[in-house]
Design a protein around this motif. Structure first.
Motif, mmCIF file in Angstrom:
data_model
loop_
_atom_site.group_PDB
_atom_site.id
_atom_site.type_symbol
_atom_site.label_atom_id
_atom_site.label_comp_id
_atom_site.label_asym_id
_atom_site.label_seq_id
_atom_site.Cartn_x
_atom_site.Cartn_y
_atom_site.Cartn_z
ATOM 1 N N LEU A 142 0.853 -1.187 0.000
ATOM 2 C CA LEU A 142 0.000 0.000 0.000
ATOM 3 C C LEU A 142 0.888 1.236 0.000
ATOM 4 O O LEU A 142 1.509 1.561 1.007
ATOM 5 C CB LEU A 142 -0.924 -0.002 1.224
ATOM 6 C CG LEU A 142 -2.033 1.040 1.234
ATOM 7 C CD1 LEU A 142 -3.003 0.825 0.081
ATOM 8 C CD2 LEU A 142 -2.779 0.993 2.550
ATOM 9 N N LYS A 143 0.980 1.898 -1.156
ATOM 10 C CA LYS A 143 1.788 3.113 -1.271
ATOM 11 C C LYS A 143 1.040 4.279 -0.623
ATOM 12 O O LYS A 143 -0.165 4.253 -0.454
ATOM 13 C CB LYS A 143 2.038 3.445 -2.759
ATOM 14 C CG LYS A 143 2.750 2.365 -3.531
ATOM 15 C CD LYS A 143 4.225 2.437 -3.295
ATOM 16 C CE LYS A 143 4.943 1.298 -3.950
ATOM 17 N NZ LYS A 143 5.876 1.582 -4.941
ATOM 18 N N ASP A 144 1.776 5.321 -0.283
ATOM 19 C CA ASP A 144 1.162 6.508 0.330
ATOM 20 C C ASP A 144 0.210 7.220 -0.625
ATOM 21 O O ASP A 144 -0.717 7.892 -0.191
ATOM 22 C CB ASP A 144 2.251 7.484 0.791
ATOM 23 C CG ASP A 144 2.957 6.977 2.039
ATOM 24 O OD1 ASP A 144 2.371 6.153 2.764
ATOM 25 O OD2 ASP A 144 4.104 7.388 2.286
ATOM 26 N N LYS A 145 0.437 7.085 -1.907
ATOM 27 C CA LYS A 145 -0.399 7.734 -2.916
ATOM 28 C C LYS A 145 -1.806 7.124 -2.876
ATOM 29 O O LYS A 145 -1.963 5.910 -2.927
ATOM 30 C CB LYS A 145 0.236 7.509 -4.288
ATOM 31 C CG LYS A 145 -0.308 8.343 -5.379
ATOM 32 C CD LYS A 145 0.532 8.099 -6.644
ATOM 33 C CE LYS A 145 0.157 9.037 -7.747
ATOM 34 N NZ LYS A 145 0.961 8.797 -8.934
ATOM 35 N N THR A 146 -2.824 7.961 -2.761
ATOM 36 C CA THR A 146 -4.208 7.471 -2.678
ATOM 37 C C THR A 146 -4.892 7.558 -4.032
ATOM 38 O O THR A 146 -4.343 8.086 -4.992
ATOM 39 C CB THR A 146 -5.025 8.279 -1.652
ATOM 40 O OG1 THR A 146 -5.173 9.612 -2.129
ATOM 41 C CG2 THR A 146 -4.362 8.267 -0.280
ATOM 42 N N ALA A 147 -6.109 7.080 -4.078
ATOM 43 C CA ALA A 147 -6.898 7.069 -5.308
ATOM 44 C C ALA A 147 -7.626 8.385 -5.551
ATOM 45 O O ALA A 147 -8.319 8.528 -6.557
ATOM 46 C CB ALA A 147 -7.908 5.932 -5.257
ATOM 47 N N ALA A 148 -7.459 9.355 -4.676
ATOM 48 C CA ALA A 148 -8.231 10.600 -4.754
ATOM 49 C C ALA A 148 -8.048 11.349 -6.076
ATOM 50 O O ALA A 148 -8.988 11.943 -6.586
ATOM 51 C CB ALA A 148 -7.859 11.514 -3.588
ATOM 52 N N GLU A 149 -6.866 11.310 -6.649
ATOM 53 C CA GLU A 149 -6.598 12.093 -7.861
ATOM 54 C C GLU A 149 -6.966 11.381 -9.156
ATOM 55 O O GLU A 149 -6.730 11.898 -10.245
ATOM 56 C CB GLU A 149 -5.121 12.474 -7.908
ATOM 57 C CG GLU A 149 -4.193 11.289 -8.038
ATOM 58 C CD GLU A 149 -2.734 11.672 -7.932
ATOM 59 O OE1 GLU A 149 -2.041 11.536 -8.946
ATOM 60 O OE2 GLU A 149 -2.315 12.098 -6.847
ATOM 61 N N TYR A 150 -7.543 10.203 -9.060
ATOM 62 C CA TYR A 150 -7.882 9.417 -10.246
ATOM 63 C C TYR A 150 -9.393 9.423 -10.481
ATOM 64 O O TYR A 150 -10.134 8.770 -9.760
ATOM 65 C CB TYR A 150 -7.402 7.977 -10.076
ATOM 66 C CG TYR A 150 -5.909 7.836 -9.967
ATOM 67 C CD1 TYR A 150 -5.128 7.686 -11.101
ATOM 68 C CD2 TYR A 150 -5.282 7.855 -8.722
ATOM 69 C CE1 TYR A 150 -3.748 7.553 -11.003
ATOM 70 C CE2 TYR A 150 -3.909 7.721 -8.612
ATOM 71 C CZ TYR A 150 -3.147 7.573 -9.754
ATOM 72 O OH TYR A 150 -1.790 7.441 -9.655
#
Length: 193
Positions: A45-53
């Motif tokens: 689980l990378k720190d980058k979330t799905a919010a920007e997709y």
């Protein structure tokens, strides 16, 4: 309501009242009778979330099992429907291979690790017959190919007095962990642990 259901519900109510902790006993009785549950085991689980997709492409799911194509198709279709119906996500899901408007996009891959349809009759009689599906989901940035998350998701149903439950019920529970990832809830779970 048939007499078997009435007797089972009365027995559950009697247990709840006899224990002195009605709320806890009722919840436990309900879990025993309606036993639907899901699990998640996060592998990456990378720190980058799905919010920007804004867009999600759902790849064709794979497995080593013979004759599981229909099950995989239903799981994939259910996932796409859950994403598209969930207004909180603010995302649009597409089957891979279709034109996806907008970028960036997520790519969801799935691999069926294990499944068993169990016995609906045994579940209805609360004598076992558990049904389950375990999938490994891999979520990637569609443009860069970077893997953002890998997790195993399981959906299970045990004894259920309402006609024993179906595999469709398991699929819905199974795919909820993908929805949790898209909402950022899996990141919160990792921080709490």
């Amino acid at each position: 309501m048939n007499s078997r259901k009435i007797l089972l519900l009365c027995a559950a109510l009697f247990l709840a009242l006899a224990s002195g902790c009605a709320a806890v006993a009722t919840r436990k009785a309900k879990d025993a009778l309606f036993g639907s549950s899901g699990t998640v085991r996060i592998l990456t689980l990378k720190d980058k979330t799905a919010a920007e997709y804004p867009c999600v492409m759902v790849e064709r799911f794979t497995t080593d099992f013979v004759d599981a194509d229909e099950t995989l198709g239903k799981i994939r279709t259910d996932l796409i429907q859950q994403i598209n119906k969930n207004e909180d996500l603010n995302k649009k899901a597409f089957m891979a291979g279709t034109a996806v408007p907008g970028s960036p996009a997520l790519r969801i891959e799935g691999e069926l690790l294990d499944y068993d349809e169990g016995s609906k009759i045994k579940r209805a009689a609360t004598l076992g017959g558990d049904a389950y599906i375990i999938m490994r989901y891999t979520i990637k940035d569609a443009r860069t190919g970077e893997t953002l998350a890998v997790f195993n998701s399981g959906g299970f149903i045990a004894g259920d007095i309402d006609l024993g439950g179906t595999m469709d019920d398991v699929m819905s529970i199974l795919n909820q962990n993908v929805i949790r990832y898209l909402k950022g809830e899996l990141h919160k779970t990792m921080r709490e642990d």
